[in-house]
Design an enzyme around this catalytic site. Structure first.
Site, short mmCIF file in Angstrom:
data_model
loop_
_atom_site.label_atom_id
_atom_site.label_comp_id
_atom_site.label_asym_id
_atom_site.label_seq_id
_atom_site.Cartn_x
_atom_site.Cartn_y
_atom_site.Cartn_z
N SER A 168 31.43 41.59 36.18
CA SER A 168 30.65 40.97 37.25
C SER A 168 29.24 41.55 37.19
O SER A 168 29.00 42.56 36.51
CB SER A 168 31.29 41.32 38.60
N TYR A 181 35.24 47.64 44.46
CA TYR A 181 35.01 46.58 43.48
C TYR A 181 33.98 47.02 42.44
O TYR A 181 34.18 46.86 41.23
CB TYR A 181 34.54 45.33 44.22
#
Length: 287
Positions: A168, A181
């Protein structure tokens, strides 16, 4: 700002959306594992790889979602195949059984570690049970699946294969309230480089790093942010999610799936330990 005409429906995948590549290993004799295959990016990746002739073993804890993926792939009448295997990736026995099931289908050559989750909270308020679950799913499970798949890839006639990890923009920088995350995604870059270091050139590894993608998970997040901030869903997308990017629309799952296809193919032979950064300018530009 009005939300008139603005929708958050997850985009469907049409045959013309899928990148089609000619590769000697893209046959039903070659097997690709895709985790998180019941929805979103994992589902689209399963569709894309089956459409390129591979036998795809889709792993997900959501058995019903896997059946939906199987039905969607069936509508494409692809040259490849899809085998759903319900798998709790936080259970070592489940992961081992899934990899063995994949190896029994042919030459296991590819792994797409896509499965993920999100929890929004500050570090001070982050519940450790959610932290542990997120790490188990998004960092430990990719390590385990890679560990289990590596001997099978090496045992093919030429040892050619690739392990890809879904990263990401948060694998490149941090934003507030996403500490777990961010930590997991940064860790995946380290795992990817380690796989490449041990892969002897034939077993490659790479990450795929993207900005916001219109998945069911993201739709829920958009709705939640809109409610918490008292703004419209359009404003969440255009000002919050795309505010820093030069791109003016969210990625679709199949656009991300196509990156996995390219990276696995012979066209990605020099992509090893590296990152496909498809972020619309999030991390490379600013105002």
């Amino acid at each position: 700002m009005s939300d008139a005409g603005f929708t958050l429906d997850e985009p469907t995948v049409a045959p013309g959306d899928v990148l089609q590549l000619d590769d000697p290993h893209f046959t039903t004799d070659s097997v690709a594992i895709v985790t998180g295959a019941a929805s979103g990016i994992g589902e689209a990746t399963a569709i894309a790889l089956a459409s390129n002739g591979l036998t795809v073993v889709g792993a997900d804890v959501d058995g019903d979602g896997l059946e939906t993926t199987a039905d969607e792939i069936g509508e494409f009448e692809p040259p490849g195949a899809f085998v759903p295997v319900r798998t709790d990736l936080t259970d070592d026995g489940d992961a081992e059984s899934m990899v063995e099931a994949a190896s029994a289908r042919g030459d296991l050559r590819y792994v797409a570690n896509v499965a993920g989750m999100q929890h929004i909270a500050s570090i001070a308020d982050f519940p450790m049970d959610r932290y542990d679950l997120l790490m188990d799913l998004m960092l430990r499970a990719p390590f385990l699946v890679s560990k289990l798949a590596t001997p099978h890839i090496r045992d093919t006639d030429d040892g050619v294969g690739a392990i890809a990890n879904m990263s990401s923009v948060h694998g490149h920088y941090a934003t507030r309230d996403k500490a777990a995350y961010v930590t997991a995604k940064h860790g995946l870059h380290g795992l990817t480089k380690a796989i490449a270091a041990e892969g002897e050139g034939t077993l490659r590894s790479f990450t795929v790093s993207v900005g916001y993608v219109l998945t069911p998970l993201m739709i829920d997040q958009i709705e939640d942010i809109a409610e918490k901030r008292g703004i419209t869903e359009r404003e969440v997308v255009e000002d919050v999610m795309l505010g820093q990017a030069r791109a003016r629309e969210l990625l679709t799952p199949v656009e991300v799936a196509n990156l996995f296809t390219f990276g696995f193919s012979r066209h990605g032979k020099h992509l090893n330990g590296g990152d496909l950064l498809w972020d619309g300018g999030y991390t490379t530009s600013y105002e």
